[in-house]
Motif scaffolding. Structure first.
Motif, PDB file in Angstrom:
ATOM      1  N   MET A   1       0.844  -1.199   0.000  1.00  0.00           N
ATOM      2  CA  MET A   1       0.000   0.000   0.000  1.00  0.00           C
ATOM      3  C   MET A   1       0.875   1.244   0.000  1.00  0.00           C
ATOM      4  N   GLY A   2       0.550   2.213  -0.880  1.00  0.00           N
ATOM      5  CA  GLY A   2       1.323   3.431  -0.942  1.00  0.00           C
ATOM      6  C   GLY A   2       1.011   4.365   0.218  1.00  0.00           C
ATOM      7  N   GLN A   3       1.844   5.371   0.348  1.00  0.00           N
ATOM      8  CA  GLN A   3       1.647   6.370   1.397  1.00  0.00           C
ATOM      9  C   GLN A   3       0.504   7.305   1.015  1.00  0.00           C
ATOM     10  N   PRO A   4      -0.260   7.803   1.998  1.00  0.00           N
ATOM     11  CA  PRO A   4      -1.374   8.709   1.690  1.00  0.00           C
ATOM     12  C   PRO A   4      -0.885  10.020   1.103  1.00  0.00           C
ATOM     13  N   ASP A   5      -1.687  10.597   0.234  1.00  0.00           N
ATOM     14  CA  ASP A   5      -1.373  11.889  -0.346  1.00  0.00           C
ATOM     15  C   ASP A   5      -1.482  12.966   0.721  1.00  0.00           C
ATOM     16  N   ILE A   6      -0.647  14.006   0.606  1.00  0.00           N
ATOM     17  CA  ILE A   6      -0.632  15.057   1.620  1.00  0.00           C
ATOM     18  C   ILE A   6      -1.981  15.768   1.701  1.00  0.00           C
ATOM     19  N   THR A   7      -2.687  15.833   0.583  1.00  0.00           N
ATOM     20  CA  THR A   7      -4.010  16.463   0.613  1.00  0.00           C
ATOM     21  C   THR A   7      -5.010  15.608   1.392  1.00  0.00           C
ATOM     22  N   GLU A   8      -4.832  14.292   1.381  1.00  0.00           N
ATOM     23  CA  GLU A   8      -5.682  13.414   2.181  1.00  0.00           C
ATOM     24  C   GLU A   8      -5.418  13.622   3.666  1.00  0.00           C
ATOM     25  N   ILE A   9      -4.129  13.774   4.021  1.00  0.00           N
ATOM     26  CA  ILE A   9      -3.781  14.054   5.417  1.00  0.00           C
ATOM     27  C   ILE A   9      -4.419  15.367   5.856  1.00  0.00           C
ATOM     28  N   ALA A  10      -4.329  16.378   4.998  1.00  0.00           N
ATOM     29  CA  ALA A  10      -4.899  17.688   5.329  1.00  0.00           C
ATOM     30  C   ALA A  10      -6.407  17.601   5.502  1.00  0.00           C
ATOM     31  N   ALA A  11      -7.075  16.858   4.623  1.00  0.00           N
ATOM     32  CA  ALA A  11      -8.526  16.728   4.707  1.00  0.00           C
ATOM     33  C   ALA A  11      -8.959  16.034   5.993  1.00  0.00           C
ATOM     34  N   GLY A  12      -8.087  15.159   6.514  1.00  0.00           N
ATOM     35  CA  GLY A  12      -8.435  14.412   7.727  1.00  0.00           C
ATOM     36  C   GLY A  12      -8.255  15.184   9.015  1.00  0.00           C
ATOM     37  N   LEU A  13      -7.690  16.389   8.944  1.00  0.00           N
ATOM     38  CA  LEU A  13      -7.449  17.157  10.170  1.00  0.00           C
ATOM     39  C   LEU A  13      -8.749  17.503  10.885  1.00  0.00           C
ATOM     40  N   LYS A  14      -9.817  17.751  10.132  1.00  0.00           N
ATOM     41  CA  LYS A  14     -11.060  18.208  10.761  1.00  0.00           C
ATOM     42  C   LYS A  14     -11.679  17.138  11.653  1.00  0.00           C
ATOM     43  N   ASP A  15     -11.320  15.881  11.440  1.00  0.00           N
ATOM     44  CA  ASP A  15     -11.873  14.788  12.244  1.00  0.00           C
ATOM     45  C   ASP A  15     -10.872  14.197  13.230  1.00  0.00           C
ATOM     46  N   TRP A  16      -9.721  14.835  13.382  1.00  0.00           N
ATOM     47  CA  TRP A  16      -8.664  14.285  14.235  1.00  0.00           C
ATOM     48  C   TRP A  16      -8.851  14.807  15.658  1.00  0.00           C
ATOM     49  N   ASP A  17      -9.250  13.915  16.571  1.00  0.00           N
ATOM     50  CA  ASP A  17      -9.536  14.358  17.943  1.00  0.00           C
ATOM     51  C   ASP A  17      -8.293  14.852  18.679  1.00  0.00           C
ATOM     52  N   PHE A  18      -7.115  14.478  18.199  1.00  0.00           N
ATOM     53  CA  PHE A  18      -5.859  14.951  18.773  1.00  0.00           C
ATOM     54  C   PHE A  18      -5.835  16.473  18.856  1.00  0.00           C
ATOM     55  N   LEU A  19      -6.339  17.134  17.806  1.00  0.00           N
ATOM     56  CA  LEU A  19      -6.283  18.589  17.767  1.00  0.00           C
ATOM     57  C   LEU A  19      -7.171  19.223  18.835  1.00  0.00           C
ATOM     58  N   ASN A  20      -8.230  18.536  19.226  1.00  0.00           N
ATOM     59  CA  ASN A  20      -9.108  19.057  20.278  1.00  0.00           C
ATOM     60  C   ASN A  20      -8.507  18.874  21.672  1.00  0.00           C
TER      61      ASN A  20
END
Length: 230
Positions: free
Chosen positions: A1-20
């Motif tokens: 499996m390839g590494q995720p695209d940086i735009t996918e990582i960015a899109a996932g920030l809104k659901d990352w509970d770590f940031l809260n």
């Protein structure tokens, strides 16, 4: 499996509970939200203390596919060598655990010291630096031996003259592994190597700082003037 695209990582920030879970304020640093993607780097969040010219950026880099903290002290920008992780959740866990340490290491209001390997050089008793002017033209004395900065690959920055307006700089560092003192310039933010202030490892430890003082007396003023030339 390839590494995720940086735009996918960015899109996932809104659901990352770590940031809260990140505190809004800690040790004089204020939390700032993601500033987005710049080149190969995604800024996830930042802790900033503008009065000290210090910041900690939590980042993802598609250069190596790692999550890693990025430290800034003045014009010194460097990655936290102990916290490279490809696993997002592991990175989040360790950042939450070690955030106080990371910010303490950046906090210029706190006193820091070099490792025991540097004791034989005699930095604690080096009186010469007290005679150095706090300003030379546009340059301000930003880092001093009584509060060194732990830098990269076993180096400690113990003197730093910086012109922040033009991003010109000279800094002096001691490397505990090579047992040598060296300097580096920045001109308009671009690093420039120099051997002008080198004190090699084969110089006796008790002589190293005396030799450096002689080199500073001979070359510092002209070196700073030369940096101002385009």
């Amino acid at each position: 499996m390839g590494q995720p695209d940086i735009t996918e990582i960015a899109a996932g920030l809104k659901d990352w509970d770590f940031l809260n879970k990140l505190p809004q304020e800690l040790n004089g640093f204020s939390l700032q939200p993601s500033s987005g993607i710049k080149g190969q780097i995604l800024n996830i969040a930042s802790y900033v203390n503008e009065s000290m010219r210090c910041r900690l950026d939590l980042t993802y880099t598609c250069e190596t596919f790692d999550f890693v903290p990025l430290k800034t002290v003045g014009l010194h920008v460097y990655r936290e060598e102990r916290l490279f992780y490809r696993d997002r959740d592991k990175f989040a866990q360790l950042v939450l655990e070690q955030l106080p340490r990371l910010l303490h290491e950046l906090d210029r209001a706190q006193k820091h010291s070099m490792n025991y390997e540097a004791r034989s050089i005699g930095f604690e008793g080096w009186e010469y630096w007290h005679s150095l002017p706090k300003r030379i033209g546009n340059y301000e004395l930003f880092i001093t031996p009584d509060n060194p900065l732990a830098y990269l690959n076993g180096s400690y920055i113990f003197l730093d003259y910086t012109d922040f307006g033009h991003q010109n700089q000279i800094y002096f560092a001691y490397n505990i592994y090579r047992n040598e003192i060296f300097a580096e310039f920045k001109q308009r933010g671009i690093p420039i190597t120099t051997t002008m202030f080198d004190v090699p490892g084969n110089v006796k430890d008790e002589r190293k700082l005396d030799m450096l003082a002689q080199l500073i007396d001979a070359h510092l003023a002209k070196a700073l003037q030369d940096l101002e030339k385009s």
